[in-house]
Design an enzyme around this catalytic site. Sequence first.
Site, PDB file in Angstrom:
ATOM      1  N   CYS A  61       0.850  -1.192   0.000  1.00  0.00           N
ATOM      2  CA  CYS A  61       0.000   0.000   0.000  1.00  0.00           C
ATOM      3  C   CYS A  61       0.893   1.253   0.000  1.00  0.00           C
ATOM      4  O   CYS A  61       1.878   1.318   0.733  1.00  0.00           O
ATOM      5  CB  CYS A  61      -0.909   0.007   1.235  1.00  0.00           C
ATOM      6  N   CYS A  65       0.444   4.810   6.994  1.00  0.00           N
ATOM      7  CA  CYS A  65      -0.186   4.630   8.309  1.00  0.00           C
ATOM      8  C   CYS A  65       0.775   3.852   9.219  1.00  0.00           C
ATOM      9  O   CYS A  65       1.079   2.685   8.930  1.00  0.00           O
ATOM     10  CB  CYS A  65      -1.513   3.883   8.146  1.00  0.00           C
ATOM     11  N   CYS A  68       0.374   0.123  10.302  1.00  0.00           N
ATOM     12  CA  CYS A  68      -0.137  -0.888   9.365  1.00  0.00           C
ATOM     13  C   CYS A  68       0.942  -1.778   8.760  1.00  0.00           C
ATOM     14  O   CYS A  68       1.881  -1.298   8.115  1.00  0.00           O
ATOM     15  CB  CYS A  68      -0.928  -0.196   8.257  1.00  0.00           C
ATOM     16  N   CYS A 105     -16.794  -9.178   5.417  1.00  0.00           N
ATOM     17  CA  CYS A 105     -16.106  -7.910   5.171  1.00  0.00           C
ATOM     18  C   CYS A 105     -14.838  -8.155   4.358  1.00  0.00           C
ATOM     19  O   CYS A 105     -14.031  -9.015   4.728  1.00  0.00           O
ATOM     20  CB  CYS A 105     -15.704  -7.259   6.493  1.00  0.00           C
ATOM     21  N   CYS A 136     -19.701  -6.040   3.463  1.00  0.00           N
ATOM     22  CA  CYS A 136     -18.978  -4.836   3.886  1.00  0.00           C
ATOM     23  C   CYS A 136     -17.661  -4.812   3.125  1.00  0.00           C
ATOM     24  O   CYS A 136     -17.055  -5.870   2.940  1.00  0.00           O
ATOM     25  CB  CYS A 136     -18.719  -4.892   5.396  1.00  0.00           C
ATOM     26  N   CYS A 196     -19.440   2.222   8.498  1.00  0.00           N
ATOM     27  CA  CYS A 196     -18.710   1.544   9.578  1.00  0.00           C
ATOM     28  C   CYS A 196     -17.460   2.373   9.795  1.00  0.00           C
ATOM     29  O   CYS A 196     -16.639   2.496   8.881  1.00  0.00           O
ATOM     30  CB  CYS A 196     -18.365   0.115   9.144  1.00  0.00           C
ATOM     31  N   ARG A 268     -17.803  -2.739  17.880  1.00  0.00           N
ATOM     32  CA  ARG A 268     -17.079  -4.005  17.655  1.00  0.00           C
ATOM     33  C   ARG A 268     -15.744  -4.045  18.383  1.00  0.00           C
ATOM     34  O   ARG A 268     -14.955  -3.100  18.297  1.00  0.00           O
ATOM     35  CB  ARG A 268     -16.848  -4.209  16.151  1.00  0.00           C
TER      36      ARG A 268
HETATM   37  N1  SAM Z   1      -6.654   0.541   3.052  1.00  0.00           N
HETATM   38  C1  SAM Z   1      -7.943   0.847   3.531  1.00  0.00           C
HETATM   39  C2  SAM Z   1      -7.952   2.012   4.491  1.00  0.00           C
HETATM   40  O1  SAM Z   1      -6.993   2.193   5.229  1.00  0.00           O
HETATM   41  O2  SAM Z   1      -8.917   2.764   4.468  1.00  0.00           O
HETATM   42  C3  SAM Z   1      -8.656  -0.343   4.150  1.00  0.00           C
HETATM   43  C4  SAM Z   1      -7.907  -1.355   4.975  1.00  0.00           C
HETATM   44  S1  SAM Z   1      -7.178  -0.785   6.491  1.00  0.00           S
HETATM   45  C5  SAM Z   1      -6.085  -2.087   6.909  1.00  0.00           C
HETATM   46  C6  SAM Z   1      -8.514  -0.840   7.657  1.00  0.00           C
HETATM   47  C7  SAM Z   1      -8.241  -0.414   9.076  1.00  0.00           C
HETATM   48  O3  SAM Z   1      -7.553  -1.442   9.780  1.00  0.00           O
HETATM   49  C8  SAM Z   1      -7.391   0.804   9.323  1.00  0.00           C
HETATM   50  O4  SAM Z   1      -8.085   1.991   9.139  1.00  0.00           O
HETATM   51  C9  SAM Z   1      -6.998   0.626  10.779  1.00  0.00           C
HETATM   52  O5  SAM Z   1      -7.926   1.279  11.634  1.00  0.00           O
HETATM   53  C10 SAM Z   1      -7.062  -0.891  10.974  1.00  0.00           C
HETATM   54  N2  SAM Z   1      -5.709  -1.438  11.245  1.00  0.00           N
HETATM   55  C11 SAM Z   1      -4.722  -1.604  10.343  1.00  0.00           C
HETATM   56  N3  SAM Z   1      -3.605  -2.100  10.930  1.00  0.00           N
HETATM   57  C12 SAM Z   1      -3.898  -2.254  12.249  1.00  0.00           C
HETATM   58  C13 SAM Z   1      -3.161  -2.694  13.376  1.00  0.00           C
HETATM   59  N4  SAM Z   1      -1.886  -3.073  13.269  1.00  0.00           N
HETATM   60  N5  SAM Z   1      -3.763  -2.731  14.575  1.00  0.00           N
HETATM   61  C14 SAM Z   1      -5.055  -2.321  14.694  1.00  0.00           C
HETATM   62  N6  SAM Z   1      -5.805  -1.883  13.662  1.00  0.00           N
HETATM   63  C15 SAM Z   1      -5.236  -1.827  12.457  1.00  0.00           C
HETATM   64 FE1  SF4 Z   2      -2.791   1.253   3.368  1.00  0.00          FE
HETATM   65 FE2  SF4 Z   2      -2.782   0.074   5.734  1.00  0.00          FE
HETATM   66 FE3  SF4 Z   2      -3.117   2.694   5.583  1.00  0.00          FE
HETATM   67 FE4  SF4 Z   2      -5.085   1.029   4.711  1.00  0.00          FE
HETATM   68  S1  SF4 Z   2      -4.343   1.257   6.815  1.00  0.00           S
HETATM   69  S2  SF4 Z   2      -4.318   2.869   3.697  1.00  0.00           S
HETATM   70  S3  SF4 Z   2      -3.821  -0.660   3.922  1.00  0.00           S
HETATM   71  S4  SF4 Z   2      -1.274   1.571   4.965  1.00  0.00           S
END
Ligand code: SAM
Ligand code: SF4
Length: 341
Positions: A61, A65, A68, A105, A136, A196, A268
């Site tokens: 990606c 973040c 992530c 989802c 979802c 959500c 949740r």
């Molecule tokens: N890429 C898209 C986005 O960020 O909008 C969708 C997938 S993203 C992985 C969905 C959510 O997963 C993120 O917004 C975050 O809140 C949660 N998430 C991702 N990594 C995580 C982690 N290590 N621990 C807890 N929540 C996490």
């Molecule tokens: Fe990409 Fe992870 Fe951020 Fe979603 S949460 S936009 S998968 S880096």
Amino acid sequence: MSKVVRQEELIRTDWTLDEVREIYHQPFNDLLFQAHSIHRQFFDPNHVQLSTLLSIKTGACPEDCKYCPQSGRFNTGLQKEKLMRIEAVLDKAKQAKESGATRFCMGAAWRNPNDRDLGEVIEMIKGVKALGMESCVTLGMLTDEQANALAEAGLDYYNHNIDTSPEFYGDIITTRTFSDRLDTLDSVQKAGINVCSGGIVGMGETSVDRASFLHQLAILPVHPGSVPINLLVKVKGTPLDSVEDLDPLEYVRTVAAARILMPKAHVRISAGRMQMSDELHALAYFAGANSIFLGETLLTTPLPEEEADYQLFNRLGIQPEPVEVHPEDSGDTALFYNAAG
Ligand code: SAM
Ligand code: SF4
Ligand code: DTB
């Protein structure tokens, strides 16, 4: 002091930040009593909604973040994968249904979907709906047109988290802004898809940030139908892999405050359940959590065994929520609780 509050008076989108802070920081027993009282008024307290999550496109990606494992900017050793084929996705959805999940989802590691990929996802949504499950997806940022196309396909929920408070947000993500997130939520809501939206706790934010994060959700024009509260899963190689552990009672406070502020939402217990004891799960259910992800994995990290979740349900007398059941909104029942403060 006790007072009577009608159901419709409890659904508010005009909360002030001071009110939210007061709710969040009140003595723990007062907070839990207030949250549980509201929970019983809007939901069967012995029902928990079951969703299953599948990563349909994994890793690489472009976003940054810091929590992530799927960001292409960090070396987490994750195997990246292209968009899955529709048949493989629907096989997973069937398995989820057999295990008792009522919502499926699908998550993709995209900043935003391109229109060709969105076409594929739309076929997946139609297939999930044909199985009699709620659908979802979480695909990143959306335009109004894309949100409308998803609505036309019959999508039930779109997940897009605000993640944290506006004040702490810039410490966690720099590649898109907090207001970009609100714009996507607006497109989703205008298209008539249930929102959500939630976030992550345990990223090094303060309790004031947690209150501010909940405040932002609670003042959206319409409360999200689902509010995932993720406890950070610390994945090696991400910038947050060594952040200090959150006091688990702060997690319960976040759930309880979410329940009070957004009484009709499914709250949740999302990521982080591997680190939570049975007792912490039980306390979070009492505080108003009424949904979990069931299955082998979240997107890339493990979940507790399904058997362990069902065993705890048995010990607590909890039943999976049937898909048809939605909260009553009659507005004519009264609630007695000790007013905060
Ligand atoms: N890429 C898209 C986005 O960020 O909008 C969708 C997938 S993203 C992985 C969905 C959510 O997963 C993120 O917004 C975050 O809140 C949660 N998430 C991702 N990594 C995580 C982690 N290590 N621990 C807890 N929540 C996490
Ligand atoms: Fe990409 Fe992870 Fe951020 Fe979603 S949460 S936009 S998968 S880096
Ligand atoms: C949400 O709020 N949490 C889920 C779902 N919505 C998409 C994702 C959690 C991801 C946890 C880290 C992982 O498994 O990759």
